[in-house]
Scaffold this active site. Structure first.
Site, PDB file in Angstrom:
ATOM      1  N   TYR A 131       9.478   5.378  -2.228  1.00  0.00           N
ATOM      2  CA  TYR A 131       8.570   4.334  -2.695  1.00  0.00           C
ATOM      3  C   TYR A 131       9.323   3.545  -3.754  1.00  0.00           C
ATOM      4  CZ  TYR A 131       4.314   6.209  -0.536  1.00  0.00           C
ATOM      5  OH  TYR A 131       3.355   6.621   0.348  1.00  0.00           O
TER       6      TYR A 131
ATOM      7  N   ASP B 113       4.761  -0.260   3.862  1.00  0.00           N
ATOM      8  CA  ASP B 113       3.391  -0.616   4.249  1.00  0.00           C
ATOM      9  C   ASP B 113       2.363  -0.261   3.189  1.00  0.00           C
ATOM     10  OD1 ASP B 113       3.788   2.112   4.613  1.00  0.00           O
ATOM     11  OD2 ASP B 113       2.301   2.249   6.213  1.00  0.00           O
TER      12      ASP B 113
ATOM     13  N   HIS C  34       0.000   4.373   7.437  1.00  0.00           N
ATOM     14  CA  HIS C  34      -0.738   5.253   6.530  1.00  0.00           C
ATOM     15  C   HIS C  34      -2.174   5.512   6.994  1.00  0.00           C
ATOM     16  CE1 HIS C  34       2.466   5.016   3.550  1.00  0.00           C
ATOM     17  NE2 HIS C  34       1.827   5.940   2.863  1.00  0.00           N
TER      18      HIS C  34
END
Length: 469
Positions: free
Chosen positions: A242, A269, A374
């Site tokens: 991330y 995303d 996700h």
């Protein structure tokens, strides 16, 4: 210096905020405004022991990395440490804690778990409500999540017969690393919410069974602890990155390179957190349970229990807190070239959701893409040239070995899956279940290797029942 509980209790405000974690004392006053989860959650434990709230959702080296050493004040005195130990032993268990204890005692033997769905059902019962709410929550009305699970039901096989299938090899390679079956562990945060050993369970289980684990940036163990849990020094590990600030991302890349991780999966995303209402509702649900229990017991409300849980005003839930400082200005033009300039590891873009971005990923020169959002994904690129130039993976909605085979028929190299129950033994059991289903499915399809799984073996049938006029 050794501190007493009275010493620490004086620092219980935003002007001076000390907390105790594992019998160590920290001054987090200057960190309040920087905390991804907001200041309120820390201030709730100002001047007190925060260990139980802190440990399941933070890696052990989080304070070492994020809090300057001058704010690591020292240890508790022996008397203070004993007092906390005694208070924890005497602390009344919540209804949810009692429910989890009962479920742990009544869980079925692992040998009775025959498929992924049954494993998930056991996990639902054994996990705390907060953990289950975080693990299972999906965006808004969860429509995409539900459709994600249904997507595979719209794919039907065209099996081939009269083909020799006595020898059937389900193995593959992912970025050049051998995998026993075309499945890997996708990055999933905070494994200690489900088991005290956290991500190490997955590492050891995958190492013994020949699968590859992708480690989340938000793992509940340190990246070093996970690397140390490998069963062999050459066991591959991938890292899910991330990107927050460039400096912080670079620190993480350098650390995992030093520890021997083998690839970087850049998550694209989730620049902001989805609105996961089950996760956000969790503290209110738990507070309601306790108030209802007090009422049925004929007791007055606990004076220490507020009418509403003391959550941060942003009310983002656990997932929102983890993503609150993500880089919201990533781009094809800047982010991918920057990442390529700082590492020689293979780079995979995690979170591709459309053909146009898959093509851009090829043009950017990355080594692979992971189709994922996700919460709801469907493999339907319709661009054969993409598959010929980079490796394509997907995750989400996979519940059976046949789902894995459908994904491979459509061009995927491998499929990602997440958490399991029963700790390390559960990881190995789930891999065994998937391998059994995959081999059975390959034989019934007439495929002796994953290379023989081709698009002609599946057909997508989308239908809805006709409405009566």
């Amino acid at each position: 210096m050794a501190f007493t509980l009275d010493d620490i209790a004086q620092h219980n405000s935003s002007k001076s905020c000390w907390v105790i974690i594992q019998n160590k004392v920290y001054d987090v006053t200057d960190f309040l405004s920087e905390h991804p989860g907001g200041a309120k959650v820390i201030l709730k434990y100002a001047g007190k022991d925060a260990t139980a709230a802190y440990e399941p959702i933070h890696a052990p080296d989080a304070l070492e990395k994020n809090l300057p050493h001058q704010f690591h004040l020292g240890s508790l005195s022996a008397v203070a440490a004993q007092a906390i130990e005694h208070a924890n032993a005497e602390k009344k268990k919540t209804l949810d804690e009692l429910r989890v204890e009962k479920a742990q005692k009544e869980r079925p033997p692992l040998s009775r778990v025959l498929n992924v769905q049954e494993m998930e059902e056991v996990a639902r019962k054994m996990l705390s409500y907060k953990a289950w709410a975080y693990y299972s929550s999906a965006g808004d009305d969860a429509i995409t999540h539900m459709e994600n699970n249904r997507a595979f039901s719209r794919l039907f096989f065209h099996a081939r017969v009269l083909r020799p299938i006595s020898l059937c090899d389900p193995s593959t390679s992912i970025l050049g690393f051998k995998s026993r079956i075309p499945v890997f562990v996708s990055g999933a945060a905070l494994a200690k919410l489900g088991h005290p050993a956290g991500e190490a369970n997955i590492t050891r289980g995958c190492g013994r069974k020949g699968l590859i684990q992708m480690v989340s940036s938000n793992a509940s163990l340190s990246y070093a602890q996970i690397a140390e849990a490998r069963v062999a020094t050459d066991q591959p590990l991938f890292f899910q990155l991330y990107k927050h600030t460039a400096e912080r991302a670079l620190e993480r890349v350098r650390e995992v390179e030093r520890l021997g991780y083998n690839a970087i999966f850049l998550t694209v995303d989730a620049p902001v957190a989805g609105h996961r209402e089950l996760d956000i509702h969790a503290p209110f649900v738990l507070a309601d349970q306790e108030r209802e229990a007090e009422r049925h017991a004929g007791k007055d409300a606990d004076p220490e229990m507020p009418e509403e849980p003391d959550v941060d005003a942003k009310n983002e839930g656990t997932a929102g807190a983890l993503l609150s400082t993500a880089d919201r200005d990533m781009s094809w033009e800047k982010t991918i070239p920057w990442l390529r300039s700082v590492t020689s590891l293979p780079i995979v873009i995690k979170g591709i959701q459309c053909v146009e971005d898959a093509v851009l990923a090829v043009e950017a020169g990355v080594d692979g893409i992971l189709i994922s959002n996700h919460g709801g994904r469907q493999l339907d690129l319709q661009r054969p040239d993409v598959f010929s130039k980079i490796e394509v993976y997907m995750d989400g909605g996979v519940r059976r070995g046949t789902d894995v085979l459908k994904a491979l028929c459509l061009g995927a190299k491998a499929v990602g899956m997440g958490r399991t129950a029963y700790g390390e033994a559960g990881v190995e059991r789930l891999i065994h279940i998937l391998e059994t289903e995959i081999v059975l499915g390959m034989r019934l399809l007439g495929a002796r290797s994953v290379g023989e799984l081709v698009p002609e073996m599946v057909e997508q049938v989308s239908w809805q029942p006709l409405a009566k006029l």
